[in-house]
Design a protein around this motif. Structure first.
Motif, mmCIF file in Angstrom:
data_model
loop_
_atom_site.group_PDB
_atom_site.id
_atom_site.type_symbol
_atom_site.label_atom_id
_atom_site.label_comp_id
_atom_site.label_asym_id
_atom_site.label_seq_id
_atom_site.Cartn_x
_atom_site.Cartn_y
_atom_site.Cartn_z
ATOM 1 N N ARG A 208 0.886 -1.386 0.030
ATOM 2 C CA ARG A 208 0.003 -0.029 -0.136
ATOM 3 C C ARG A 208 0.856 1.248 -0.037
ATOM 4 N N ALA A 211 2.201 2.009 -3.422
ATOM 5 C CA ALA A 211 1.000 2.446 -4.286
ATOM 6 C C ALA A 211 1.195 3.764 -4.010
ATOM 7 N N MET A 241 1.219 -5.941 -4.122
ATOM 8 C CA MET A 241 0.540 -5.119 -4.623
ATOM 9 C C MET A 241 -0.637 -5.310 -5.835
ATOM 10 N N HIS A 245 -5.145 -5.572 -6.046
ATOM 11 C CA HIS A 245 -5.635 -4.619 -7.048
ATOM 12 C C HIS A 245 -7.137 -3.941 -6.763
ATOM 13 N N VAL A 250 -4.440 1.430 -4.473
ATOM 14 C CA VAL A 250 -3.843 0.279 -5.225
ATOM 15 C C VAL A 250 -4.140 0.448 -6.694
ATOM 16 N N ALA A 253 -2.696 3.167 -8.371
ATOM 17 C CA ALA A 253 -1.373 3.109 -8.763
ATOM 18 C C ALA A 253 -0.997 2.209 -9.959
#
Length: 479
Positions: A208, A211, A241, A245, A250, A253
């Motif tokens: 996190r 992200a 990561m 999703h 996230v 990112a």
């Protein structure tokens, strides 16, 4: 710095194979077995004594005037023993007379102290053009990063490093040539100047936080797109990561990474049964590491319960305070033992001089490790990240998700990597659909998947390739 996982597990070798003494270094996944002490013998398993109160106690009546008496809140009257440690310690500890260290510093004090230490000359101290930044990470942890602008408006890139000493890219940053795009380097929690915040699953928090770093870099990057360059344990954070999703931050990112290059240097993965590729010893290591962290979690949960009980029942408070004192001492001893050999092995690996252009960084890394190895937060971060690696379940669906996001994966594996053997690297290649032979190919080989978007490059070097061969790394990272 490189990822070193197995020395953590080796501190807790189960009695069934405790006879391994001073084992030779093996080319196991993400670690080694150098100089392993015997942890068997007659030392008893470490447990806390049960404490009991002299009276049967209840809370005051909760009834209100003129109403029926409410049921009484029955509080426990005895503090149970902690679960036994999964393995015995090498030497008996003076548990009965144990006195814990002075109370832990607050998160704010730790962050301020770490930042002052950082400003005093760590290997990763910002040079010309770099600025320090900070954001609130997962769970409220202050996460520090450094950033600098690019020379020609190219795509921004975020960097993150390994398990123990995270500044994997300092030699690259020290080059005179300025990058085309902006750069951001992230210190994950437990790596000064980012303080350690008690976290059961740091790989989730790292994912996190990574992200968030990507989103910061995306603000000033052309088209909002960002590249990633990750070394060793950082490559596992990327995989986690991808698994997260569905979380909004996230997902944003990952969108910023779509259509971009993601560099995974000296990477492996984990899923059920994958540790068998590195042999039975490594398989037992994973079991031992997870068992110790499970023991820590059980003890922490018990401590939280009795801290709450002590606040509610003052008659039990003295006994609970003594119990907590013993637990904190035991906890610190176990975590320190887990990290001792790993730190020693890293220092041994750093004895060999590097190229004159970057050897000053090697010497600075030695000082950083010597300082960090004494920090309980750094010690616990390393142990818990090791456990998280062994719990990761990177699936074919996760690999397909990377394809769906239209990322270009550029993997780099060194032919002389002693910390990550070919079999362990191949586990990830296979999961990503990269055709890889059973035996390691020579340096210069480039392997790809069917689409050509996932590539694995074999280079000449070892696990320290990003630190020792910065010019070759720069060529690989060049737009």
């Amino acid at each position: 710095m490189n990822t070193i996982l197995l020395t953590v597990a080796m501190a807790f070798v189960p009695p069934t194979f405790a006879g391994v003494v001073a084992a030779p270094r093996l080319t196991g996944s993400l670690g080694s077995f150098a100089g392993v002490p015997t942890l068997g013998g007659a030392a008893p398993a470490l447990t806390a004594p049960a404490l009991s109160a002299p009276l049967s106690l209840t809370a005051p009546s909760l009834s209100a005037p003129a109403k029926a008496e409410a049921p009484r809140l029955m509080l426990p009257t005895a503090v149970p023993a902690l679960p036994a440690l999964p393995v015995p310690l090498p030497l008996p500890l003076p548990v009965a007379a144990a006195k814990s260290e002075k109370p832990s510093k607050s998160l704010e004090d730790s962050a301020a102290e770490a930042k002052a230490l950082f400003d005093g000359g760590r290997a990763g101290a910002p040079g010309e053009g770099w600025t320090l930044g900070e954001f609130e990470g997962d769970g409220g942890a202050p996460i520090h990063y450094k950033a600098r602008e690019g020379s020609s408006g190219g795509r921004a890139r975020v960097y993150a490093g390994g398990l123990a000493l995270t500044e994997s890219f300092e030699p690259l940053f020290a080059r005179a040539e300025k990058p085309a795009g902006a750069e951001l380097f992230l210190w994950t929690r437990g790596h000064a100047p980012s303080a350690w915040l008690p976290t059961k699953s740091p790989i989730d928090a790292d994912a996190r936080d990574l992200a968030r770093a990507v989103l910061i870099a995306a603000k000033d990057s052309p088209g909002g797109k960002v590249e990633l360059a990750l070394h060793s344990f950082g490559t596992l954070v990327f995989q986690r990561m991808v698994q997260l999703h569905a979380e909004p931050a996230v997902a944003a990112a990952l969108k910023a990474l779509s259509g971009s290059r993601v560099f995974l240097l000296h990477a492996t993965t984990h899923f059920e049964g994958s540790e068998k590729k590195a042999g039975p010893d490594f398989e037992r290591m994973s079991q031992a590491t997870r068992a110790v962290v499970d023991w820590l979690n059980a003890g922490d949960a018990t401590a939280e319960l009795w801290e709450a009980t002590g606040r509610m029942n003052p008659f039990l408070a003295p006994a609970i305070a003594a119990w907590l004192e013993t637990w904190r001492f035991q906890r610190g001893q176990i975590i320190a033992l887990a990290s001792k050999d790993a730190a020693g092995m890293m220092l041994a690996d750093l004895k060999e001089p590097w190229d004159k252009a970057v050897d000053h960084l090697r010497k600075a890394f030695i000082k950083d490790i010597q300082r960090d190895a004494k920090d309980p937060g750094w010690q616990e971060a390393m142990l818990r990240r090791s456990s998280d690696m062994f719990r990761l379940e990177f699936s074919p669906e996760d690999a397909a998700k990377i394809h769906d996001l239209d990322m270009r994966l550029e993997l780099v594996h060194a032919d002389g990597d002693k910390l990550l053997n070919w079999e362990s690297a191949k586990v990830l290649f296979d999961r990503l659909g990269i055709a890889a032979p059973e035996k390691a190919p020579p340096s210069g080989t480039v392997l790809t998947d069917k689409t050509g978007r996932f590539r694995a490059r074999i280079v000449s070097g070892d696990h320290y390739f990003p630190l020792k061969k910065r010019d070759e790394l720069a060529k690989i990272l060049k737009p």
